[in-house]
Structures are given as structure tokens and as C-alpha cells.
Scaffold this motif. Structure first.
Motif, mmCIF file in Angstrom:
data_model
loop_
_atom_site.group_PDB
_atom_site.id
_atom_site.type_symbol
_atom_site.label_atom_id
_atom_site.label_comp_id
_atom_site.label_asym_id
_atom_site.label_seq_id
_atom_site.Cartn_x
_atom_site.Cartn_y
_atom_site.Cartn_z
ATOM 1 N N PRO A 13 43.646 40.449 35.659
ATOM 2 C CA PRO A 13 43.011 39.882 34.459
ATOM 3 C C PRO A 13 43.975 39.639 33.317
ATOM 4 O O PRO A 13 43.833 38.666 32.580
ATOM 5 C CB PRO A 13 41.957 40.938 34.097
ATOM 6 C CG PRO A 13 42.377 42.186 34.794
ATOM 7 C CD PRO A 13 43.076 41.749 36.029
ATOM 8 N N LEU A 14 44.979 40.497 33.134
ATOM 9 C CA LEU A 14 45.941 40.277 32.050
ATOM 10 C C LEU A 14 46.770 39.024 32.305
ATOM 11 O O LEU A 14 47.109 38.283 31.369
ATOM 12 C CB LEU A 14 46.854 41.498 31.891
ATOM 13 C CG LEU A 14 46.198 42.762 31.313
ATOM 14 C CD1 LEU A 14 47.177 43.917 31.318
ATOM 15 C CD2 LEU A 14 45.690 42.510 29.897
ATOM 16 N N ASP A 15 47.085 38.773 33.566
ATOM 17 C CA ASP A 15 47.837 37.571 33.910
ATOM 18 C C ASP A 15 47.011 36.322 33.619
ATOM 19 O O ASP A 15 47.526 35.326 33.118
ATOM 20 C CB ASP A 15 48.237 37.607 35.383
ATOM 21 C CG ASP A 15 49.372 36.652 35.691
ATOM 22 O OD1 ASP A 15 50.487 36.906 35.210
ATOM 23 O OD2 ASP A 15 49.143 35.662 36.386
ATOM 24 N N HIS A 43 36.545 31.066 34.659
ATOM 25 C CA HIS A 43 37.370 31.424 35.812
ATOM 26 C C HIS A 43 36.725 32.540 36.636
ATOM 27 O O HIS A 43 36.779 32.528 37.865
ATOM 28 C CB HIS A 43 38.764 31.859 35.344
ATOM 29 C CG HIS A 43 39.649 30.725 34.929
ATOM 30 N ND1 HIS A 43 39.418 29.981 33.800
ATOM 31 C CD2 HIS A 43 40.772 30.196 35.508
ATOM 32 C CE1 HIS A 43 40.357 29.048 33.697
ATOM 33 N NE2 HIS A 43 41.185 29.158 34.716
ATOM 34 N N VAL A 44 36.102 33.495 35.964
ATOM 35 C CA VAL A 44 35.458 34.599 36.682
ATOM 36 C C VAL A 44 34.287 34.082 37.511
ATOM 37 O O VAL A 44 34.060 34.531 38.642
ATOM 38 C CB VAL A 44 34.991 35.685 35.686
ATOM 39 C CG1 VAL A 44 34.120 36.723 36.393
ATOM 40 C CG2 VAL A 44 36.189 36.365 35.043
ATOM 41 N N ASN A 53 36.969 39.806 46.500
ATOM 42 C CA ASN A 53 36.785 41.185 46.069
ATOM 43 C C ASN A 53 37.753 41.578 44.973
ATOM 44 O O ASN A 53 37.731 42.701 44.494
ATOM 45 C CB ASN A 53 36.883 42.156 47.260
ATOM 46 C CG ASN A 53 38.110 41.903 48.115
ATOM 47 O OD1 ASN A 53 39.000 41.159 47.716
ATOM 48 N ND2 ASN A 53 38.140 42.501 49.285
ATOM 49 N N GLU A 54 38.656 40.650 44.560
ATOM 50 C CA GLU A 54 39.464 40.895 43.366
ATOM 51 C C GLU A 54 38.643 40.743 42.095
ATOM 52 O O GLU A 54 39.059 41.171 41.025
ATOM 53 C CB GLU A 54 40.643 39.907 43.293
ATOM 54 C CG GLU A 54 41.782 40.219 44.223
ATOM 55 C CD GLU A 54 41.705 39.381 45.482
ATOM 56 O OE1 GLU A 54 40.595 38.912 45.782
ATOM 57 O OE2 GLU A 54 42.723 39.225 46.163
ATOM 58 N N ALA A 55 37.481 40.100 42.188
ATOM 59 C CA ALA A 55 36.734 39.733 40.990
ATOM 60 C C ALA A 55 36.241 40.944 40.197
ATOM 61 O O ALA A 55 35.967 40.833 39.007
ATOM 62 C CB ALA A 55 35.536 38.858 41.382
ATOM 63 N N VAL A 60 35.576 43.739 34.635
ATOM 64 C CA VAL A 60 35.830 44.800 33.655
ATOM 65 C C VAL A 60 36.479 44.216 32.404
ATOM 66 O O VAL A 60 36.101 44.530 31.269
ATOM 67 C CB VAL A 60 36.736 45.898 34.265
ATOM 68 C CG1 VAL A 60 37.106 46.930 33.201
ATOM 69 C CG2 VAL A 60 36.025 46.580 35.430
ATOM 70 N N MET A 61 37.458 43.333 32.590
ATOM 71 C CA MET A 61 38.094 42.689 31.449
ATOM 72 C C MET A 61 37.111 41.783 30.718
ATOM 73 O O MET A 61 37.151 41.673 29.480
ATOM 74 C CB MET A 61 39.310 41.885 31.914
ATOM 75 C CG MET A 61 40.022 41.119 30.805
ATOM 76 S SD MET A 61 40.610 42.182 29.451
ATOM 77 C CE MET A 61 41.981 43.015 30.267
ATOM 78 N N ALA A 62 36.228 41.122 31.465
ATOM 79 C CA ALA A 62 35.224 40.275 30.829
ATOM 80 C C ALA A 62 34.345 41.099 29.894
ATOM 81 O O ALA A 62 34.012 40.668 28.776
ATOM 82 C CB ALA A 62 34.367 39.586 31.892
ATOM 83 N N ALA A 63 33.960 42.296 30.342
ATOM 84 C CA ALA A 63 33.163 43.181 29.492
ATOM 85 C C ALA A 63 33.941 43.587 28.236
ATOM 86 O O ALA A 63 33.388 43.674 27.132
ATOM 87 C CB ALA A 63 32.740 44.420 30.276
#
Length: 257
Positions: A13-15, A43-44, A53-55, A60-63
Motif C-alpha cells: 500500500p505504501l508503494d 485501485h483497491v 489475496n494481496e488486497a 487496512v491502508m484504505a481504512a
């Protein structure tokens, strides 16, 4: 039965956030939360359609982004002045995210530097002198460009939106089994018929979800094998998929390993 797909091309997510910040030309110290959150969620959603399954870590970052965005909508507290006349700066809910992004960026740049040194060192060998015949080649090493993957993901989400608008009122559900290997061959064949270059969305003429997902994953695999690359005439224009010169000039292999 639900199935999971794992593709080792999404760094995290940081990338993705760094990609969006660079893409939208946003100041990392003054992140526009409404804009960055909206683009991130697009994107998510594409990842959820692909059932990667990386989603989960991206969710978590979206939250986190939504939490920061909601805090910024709240009224600010008055500034507290100290007895000596000084005052404390107002707390910015983005500070922690900015610090994480800056730290990640430093490590990413350091890793890129080490990877470059490894590549340079790989050209040095120690052995006794001997006559070595090397065939001339003009093939250059194509360095992995991580951001192209996220550009493809964004284009994939836009394509899905257009397909939803064109979705028929009634449909018939059938089970379709699609091989990634077969789709890779089909993508290369279509690119050769189009003289090596084709618009990204043109590859997705099927309305079946399994075919759409398999086609997207086959594009990622072909990028990984350096058989195709992504081009874009200018920022925010539609992406194009282009065969590498070697693949365009050679006959299509009967099978992909």
C-alpha cells in the motif's frame, strides 16, 4: 468455490500511495486526502475484482486513509499558548502517514541503489584468461518499472466501469475455465496482428469475468517476462501495450512454460 490469485508484482500500500502522489503531482508534505483517498480506493476496487489475496493489506491502508480524511473534516481545536508566549503547533493527522511514506521512500531508494550495484557487479568475473567467443547482441536489460503495474491497475478499473455501463439487463451464467498460458498466447497473437501495438482496453472485448481477469494476469506475466511493455503518449492518456522488438520479429512459441 472461491479461488485466490497471488501475483508478486504489487509491492504494498505504501508503494501505491507513492505512485499516486507522483502521478497526481501532490506535495508529500501536504497530501490532499480527498483526492488521494478517492484514487487509492479505485485501485483497491480493481484488486477486489481480481480477487487478489494481496488486497487485504491494502484495505487496512484504505481504512487509515478514511480515518485521516474524517479527522481533517472535524473542526480544529484552538491553539494553546504557553506561559512564555510560545504555542504548540496544531496536530496534523497526516503527520504519521507522511513519516511512514518518507521512511518507505528512503528504503526504496536505498534498495534500488543496491540493486543497481548488484547489476553492475554481475558484469565482473574472476578467472584465468581464456578465449571467449560472444555473439553480438543489442538486447538491453529492461529494469522493472513498478509504477507501470499500478498504471495498468488504474486502467483496468476504468475499463471495468465502462463495461458495467454496457452490461445487459439480463444474462446467462455459465462456468468458464480460462488458462493464463492460453491467454498469454492470445495476447501476443493479437499484438502481432496489430503490428506490435494495441490499446490496453482493446484486449478486453469479452464480458466474462474469468476471461477479463485471466487477460489482465496474462498481461502482467508478459510484462514480467519482458515480452511486452506499457507505453503512454502523455500523462493521463490511455495506455497502450507494445510487443518488444525480439518477440515481434520472432515466431510465436507454441507454449509458454
Amino acid at each position: 468455490m472461491a479461488y485466490e490469485i497471488k501475483v508478486e508484482v504489487f509491492e504494498g500500500p505504501l508503494d501505491l500511495l507513492l505512485h499516486l502522489i507522483n502521478r497526481l503531482e501532490i506535495d508529500i508534505y501536504d497530501i490532499k486526502m480527498t483526492e488521494i483517498t478517492s484514487q487509492y480506493m479505485e485501485h483497491v476496487r480493481a484488486m477486489q475484482v481480481l480477487e487478489l489475496n494481496e488486497a487485504s493489506e491494502y484495505l487496512v491502508m484504505a481504512a487509515t486513509l478514511l480515518s485521516i480524511k474524517s479527522k481533517m473534516l472535524l473542526p480544529t481545536m484552538p491553539i494553546d499558548y504557553d506561559l512564555d508566549g510560545s504555542y504548540e503547533d496544531e496536530f496534523d493527522p497526516r503527520d504519521e502517514l507522511v513519516n511512514r511514506l518518507l521512511e518507505y521512500k528512503r528504503f526504496k531508494e536505498a534498495a534500488a541503489g543496491l540493486k543497481l550495484k548488484e547489476h553492475q557487479q554481475s558484469h565482473h568475473f574472476t578467472k584465468l584468461p581464456s578465449l571467449i567467443e560472444i555473439e553480438p547482441t543489442d538486447k538491453e536489460l529492461v529494469l522493472e518499472q513498478q509504477y507501470e503495474v499500478y498504471d495498468l491497475l488504474g486502467a483496468f478499473q476504468k475499463m471495468l466501469k465502462r463495461k458495467m455501463l454496457q452490461k445487459p439487463l439480463s444474462t446467462r451464467i455459465t462456468k468458464t475455465e480460462v488458462s493464463i498460458k492460453d491467454q498469454m498466447q492470445q495476447v501476443v497473437s493479437r499484438l502481432k496482428q496489430a503490428k506490435g501495438k494495441i490499446a490496453f482496453e482493446t484486449l478486453f472485448d469479452s464480458s466474462e469475468k474469468a476471461v477479463v481477469i485471466a487477460t489482465f494476469l496474462s498481461v502482467l506475466e508478459l510484462m514480467k517476462r519482458q515480452m511486452i511493455h506499457v507505453t503512454q503518449s502523455q500523462n493521463f492518456t490511455d495506455l497502450e501495450i507494445e510487443l518488444t522488438k525480439e518477440v515481434l520479429e520472432n515466431e510465436l512459441e507454441s507454449e509458454f512454460d
